[in-house]
Scaffold this active site. Structure first.
Site, PDB file in Angstrom:
ATOM      1  N   CYS A  86      -0.830   6.131   9.713  1.00 31.09           N
ATOM      2  CA  CYS A  86       0.395   5.489  10.172  1.00 31.09           C
ATOM      3  C   CYS A  86       0.101   4.213  10.932  1.00 31.09           C
ATOM      4  O   CYS A  86      -0.719   4.213  11.839  1.00 31.09           O
ATOM      5  CB  CYS A  86       1.122   6.381  11.174  1.00 31.09           C
ATOM      6  SG  CYS A  86       1.951   7.736  10.438  1.00 31.09           S
ATOM      7  N   SER A  94      11.682   6.358  14.989  1.00 26.58           N
ATOM      8  CA  SER A  94      10.480   6.023  15.747  1.00 26.58           C
ATOM      9  C   SER A  94      10.904   5.661  17.159  1.00 26.58           C
ATOM     10  O   SER A  94      11.441   4.585  17.394  1.00 26.58           O
ATOM     11  CB  SER A  94       9.759   4.836  15.097  1.00 26.58           C
ATOM     12  OG  SER A  94       9.166   5.251  13.896  1.00 26.58           O
ATOM     13  N   LEU A  95      10.685   6.576  18.082  1.00 26.26           N
ATOM     14  CA  LEU A  95      11.196   6.376  19.452  1.00 26.26           C
ATOM     15  C   LEU A  95      10.138   5.730  20.354  1.00 26.26           C
ATOM     16  O   LEU A  95      10.330   4.638  20.856  1.00 26.26           O
ATOM     17  CB  LEU A  95      11.659   7.730  20.007  1.00 26.26           C
ATOM     18  CG  LEU A  95      12.394   7.684  21.331  1.00 26.26           C
ATOM     19  CD1 LEU A  95      13.657   6.859  21.237  1.00 26.26           C
ATOM     20  CD2 LEU A  95      12.709   9.100  21.810  1.00 26.26           C
ATOM     21  N   HIS A  96       9.055   6.422  20.580  1.00 27.94           N
ATOM     22  CA  HIS A  96       7.854   5.891  21.233  1.00 27.94           C
ATOM     23  C   HIS A  96       7.935   5.543  22.718  1.00 27.94           C
ATOM     24  O   HIS A  96       6.914   5.226  23.322  1.00 27.94           O
ATOM     25  CB  HIS A  96       7.295   4.677  20.495  1.00 27.94           C
ATOM     26  CG  HIS A  96       7.102   4.885  19.027  1.00 27.94           C
ATOM     27  ND1 HIS A  96       6.730   6.091  18.485  1.00 27.94           N
ATOM     28  CD2 HIS A  96       7.229   4.032  17.977  1.00 27.94           C
ATOM     29  CE1 HIS A  96       6.641   5.975  17.170  1.00 27.94           C
ATOM     30  NE2 HIS A  96       6.948   4.753  16.830  1.00 27.94           N
ATOM     31  N   CYS A 100       3.195   8.559   0.961  1.00 33.60           N
ATOM     32  CA  CYS A 100       3.782   7.693   1.974  1.00 33.60           C
ATOM     33  C   CYS A 100       3.940   6.320   1.324  1.00 33.60           C
ATOM     34  O   CYS A 100       2.952   5.725   0.884  1.00 33.60           O
ATOM     35  CB  CYS A 100       2.831   7.636   3.175  1.00 33.60           C
ATOM     36  SG  CYS A 100       3.295   6.432   4.409  1.00 33.60           S
ATOM     37  N   GLU A 142       0.817  -1.206   0.000  1.00 31.19           N
ATOM     38  CA  GLU A 142       0.000   0.000   0.000  1.00 31.19           C
ATOM     39  C   GLU A 142       0.856   1.263   0.000  1.00 31.19           C
ATOM     40  O   GLU A 142       1.957   1.282   0.551  1.00 31.19           O
ATOM     41  CB  GLU A 142      -0.890   0.006   1.238  1.00 31.19           C
ATOM     42  CG  GLU A 142      -1.974  -1.053   1.136  1.00 31.19           C
ATOM     43  CD  GLU A 142      -2.807  -1.160   2.389  1.00 31.19           C
ATOM     44  OE1 GLU A 142      -4.037  -1.080   2.278  1.00 31.19           O
ATOM     45  OE2 GLU A 142      -2.234  -1.323   3.472  1.00 31.19           O
ATOM     46  N   SER A 169      11.912   6.720   7.615  1.00 30.33           N
ATOM     47  CA  SER A 169      11.610   6.535   9.032  1.00 30.33           C
ATOM     48  C   SER A 169      12.050   5.141   9.467  1.00 30.33           C
ATOM     49  O   SER A 169      11.755   4.155   8.803  1.00 30.33           O
ATOM     50  CB  SER A 169      10.102   6.706   9.222  1.00 30.33           C
ATOM     51  OG  SER A 169       9.745   6.446  10.558  1.00 30.33           O
ATOM     52  N   GLY A 228       6.658  -1.801   6.267  1.00 29.83           N
ATOM     53  CA  GLY A 228       8.047  -2.252   6.263  1.00 29.83           C
ATOM     54  C   GLY A 228       8.997  -1.363   7.026  1.00 29.83           C
ATOM     55  O   GLY A 228       8.673  -0.245   7.413  1.00 29.83           O
ATOM     56  N   GLU A 229      10.187  -1.908   7.256  1.00 31.87           N
ATOM     57  CA  GLU A 229      11.254  -1.160   7.924  1.00 31.87           C
ATOM     58  C   GLU A 229      12.310  -0.837   6.862  1.00 31.87           C
ATOM     59  O   GLU A 229      13.037  -1.721   6.408  1.00 31.87           O
ATOM     60  CB  GLU A 229      11.842  -2.013   9.053  1.00 31.87           C
ATOM     61  CG  GLU A 229      13.182  -1.555   9.596  1.00 31.87           C
ATOM     62  CD  GLU A 229      13.247  -0.082   9.997  1.00 31.87           C
ATOM     63  OE1 GLU A 229      12.281   0.444  10.592  1.00 31.87           O
ATOM     64  OE2 GLU A 229      14.272   0.559   9.689  1.00 31.87           O
ATOM     65  N   CYS A 257       1.540  -1.787  15.735  1.00 35.19           N
ATOM     66  CA  CYS A 257       1.506  -1.579  14.287  1.00 35.19           C
ATOM     67  C   CYS A 257       0.804  -2.726  13.556  1.00 35.19           C
ATOM     68  O   CYS A 257       1.090  -3.898  13.801  1.00 35.19           O
ATOM     69  CB  CYS A 257       2.928  -1.427  13.769  1.00 35.19           C
ATOM     70  SG  CYS A 257       3.021  -1.196  11.991  1.00 35.19           S
TER      71      CYS A 257
HETATM   72  N1  SAH Z   1       9.246   0.915  10.169  1.00 38.64           N
HETATM   73  C1  SAH Z   1       9.419   2.319  10.066  1.00 38.64           C
HETATM   74  C2  SAH Z   1       8.512   2.981   9.053  1.00 38.64           C
HETATM   75  C3  SAH Z   1       7.029   2.634   9.058  1.00 38.64           C
HETATM   76  S1  SAH Z   1       6.000   3.226  10.339  1.00 38.64           S
HETATM   77  C4  SAH Z   1       9.264   2.969  11.419  1.00 38.64           C
HETATM   78  O1  SAH Z   1       8.791   2.322  12.341  1.00 38.64           O
HETATM   79  O2  SAH Z   1       9.668   4.116  11.579  1.00 38.64           O
HETATM   80  C5  SAH Z   1       5.796   4.919  10.197  1.00 38.64           C
HETATM   81  C6  SAH Z   1       5.355   5.551  11.526  1.00 38.64           C
HETATM   82  O3  SAH Z   1       4.042   5.114  11.925  1.00 38.64           O
HETATM   83  C7  SAH Z   1       6.275   5.162  12.651  1.00 38.64           C
HETATM   84  O4  SAH Z   1       6.645   6.228  13.444  1.00 38.64           O
HETATM   85  C8  SAH Z   1       5.430   4.164  13.398  1.00 38.64           C
HETATM   86  O5  SAH Z   1       5.905   3.982  14.646  1.00 38.64           O
HETATM   87  C9  SAH Z   1       4.058   4.794  13.279  1.00 38.64           C
HETATM   88  N2  SAH Z   1       2.977   3.897  13.690  1.00 38.64           N
HETATM   89  C10 SAH Z   1       2.952   2.555  13.650  1.00 38.64           C
HETATM   90  N3  SAH Z   1       1.781   2.086  14.174  1.00 38.64           N
HETATM   91  C11 SAH Z   1       1.081   3.168  14.567  1.00 38.64           C
HETATM   92  C12 SAH Z   1      -0.194   3.333  15.201  1.00 38.64           C
HETATM   93  N4  SAH Z   1      -0.959   2.294  15.520  1.00 38.64           N
HETATM   94  N5  SAH Z   1      -0.611   4.581  15.448  1.00 38.64           N
HETATM   95  C13 SAH Z   1       0.154   5.644  15.108  1.00 38.64           C
HETATM   96  N6  SAH Z   1       1.340   5.555  14.526  1.00 38.64           N
HETATM   97  C14 SAH Z   1       1.823   4.325  14.260  1.00 38.64           C
END
Ligand code: SAH
Length: 357
Positions: free
Chosen positions: A335, A217-219, A108, A95, A194, A162-163, A122
């Site tokens: 996202c 992506s820190l979180h 994106c 997608e 990202s 994907g990563e 995710c």
């Molecule tokens: N794998 C890479 C790129 C894809 S995700 C990465 O993780 O950075 C792109 C962004 O969407 C990332 O910051 C990811 O953490 C965020 N994301 C993933 N699941 C999400 C969710 N359920 N709600 C909001 N953002 C999310």
């Protein structure tokens, strides 16, 4: 017997020159192909009017430009974002999402079919990893979306499925093709990759210096909490990641963007701001807060009040932050909501059941 055609999208100028020579044509014909495919966005050889007519006929027999087919009409949502589901040559699907004015005309894109990283929040993680996308499959998403929305795209973010740093070579090659001013021509400042923070990939990035920006992506702000939602943290804990990022910030001389999904009780506490301040010391940083989009996990999004409060704390402690507008939620295009559900080939069903390889 059906002969497999050469797919030209994704080939570099040099590769197209070699292709032309293999076809018994002079090298410069490869350069013409390059200009037609990437700069003029041609999708068929008929359009390439300065190529000899006889060669155009032959080309159509042995090659094709594109690498993607639209699986179903794109869905338009109320916020004008559009989700595109593409079928690849082997039947798998990925997608891409068009996000108008966000800022700029943004697409994106995906870098893999599925993902191996297993982040708890995710949707793509639930698929497991099927395979990497080729350079052509990555670049074609941009050109296909652009053609279908009939608007020149200005920004590309690798935030789809994907990563990206797990498919390092193809993603980096794609950034060069996307950026080339004699080709697709997207500004390097407007290409964002990202990553969950794969340290070896970040190290390679510093050597290769691709024309793109990196977002992390820190979180979460402690190893314990981050490992709970992102298994990758066990391989590359925060001190290792930030040691590399400090060098990275010095190397790019630019700010580093940190994505931070707001999860109730997990990372929206006062002490998370203190921790962030410590981690981000000496890193020119921008924190991009994201609302947690629903994907069926047990995690709960922070309330609007908690997000407001958190933003206030961040700003008070001198950290730059923005709250990313959530687009495409109603069509599961936001996202972390990308997940291709159908159809899977029977041979792939196993990978699906096993999850990440
Ligand atoms: N794998 C890479 C790129 C894809 S995700 C990465 O993780 O950075 C792109 C962004 O969407 C990332 O910051 C990811 O953490 C965020 N994301 C993933 N699941 C999400 C969710 N359920 N709600 C909001 N953002 C999310």
């Amino acid at each position: 017997m059906l002969l497999k055609k050469n797919i030209l999208i994704g080939l570099t100028r040099e590769e197209l020159e070699s292709f032309a020579q293999e076809q018994g044509e002079p090298k410069f014909r490869g350069r013409q192909l390059y200009t037609w495919i990437y700069q003029k966005r041609a999708t068929s050889f008929d359009q390439m009017t300065d190529l000899p007519a006889a060669w155009r006929v032959k080309l159509a027999e042995v090659a094709e430009v594109g690498a993607l087919e639209l699986a179903r009409p794109a869905r338009l949502t109320r916020d004008r974002s559009q989700k595109f589901l593409f079928t690849l040559a082997d039947g798998l699907r990925v997608e891409s999402v068009y996000l108008p004015d966000s800022p700029g005309e943004t697409v994106c894109i995906s870098s893999q079919v599925g993902c191996a990283l297993g982040c708890q929040f995710c949707a793509t993680a639930k698929m497991g990893l099927f395979r990497n996308l080729s350079v052509g499959e990555i670049v074609a998403q941009v050109l296909e979306v652009e053609r279908r929305v009939e608007t020149k795209l200005t920004n590309v973010v690798f935030m789809g499925m994907g990563e990206p740093l797990h498919n390092y070579e193809n993603v980096i090659e794609a950034t060069w093709l996307l950026n080339d001013e004699h080709g697709i021509g997207i500004s390097a400042r407007r290409i964002t990759v990202s990553t969950v923070g794969l340290v070896p990939g970040i190290e390679r990035w510093m050597q290769d210096d691709p024309p793109a920006k990196l977002a992390i992506s820190l979180h979460a702000t402690t190893d314990e909490r981050r490992a709970q939602i992102m298994p990758v943290n066990k391989a590359y804990p925060l001190d290792v990641l930030f040691k590399t990022l400090r060098r990275f910030a010095h190397f790019t001389r630019d700010h580093v963007t940190f994505e931070y999904i707001m999860i109730a009780g997990l990372n929206d506490r006062r002490e998370d701001v203190e921790n962030l301040r410590e981690w981000l010391k000496n890193i020119p940083a921008k924190v991009n807060l994201i609302r947690l989009h629903p994907t069926g996990s047990s995690l709960k999004p922070s309330s609007d009040a908690a997000i407001d409060r958190f933003m206030g704390w961040l700003t008070d402690s001198g950290l730059r932050c923005t709250l990313r507008e959530s687009r495409g939620i109603e069509d599961e295009a936001a996202c972390g909501m990308l997940f291709t559900q159908e159809p899977f080939k029977p041979s792939k069903a196993k990978a699906w059941e096993k999850g990440a390889e």
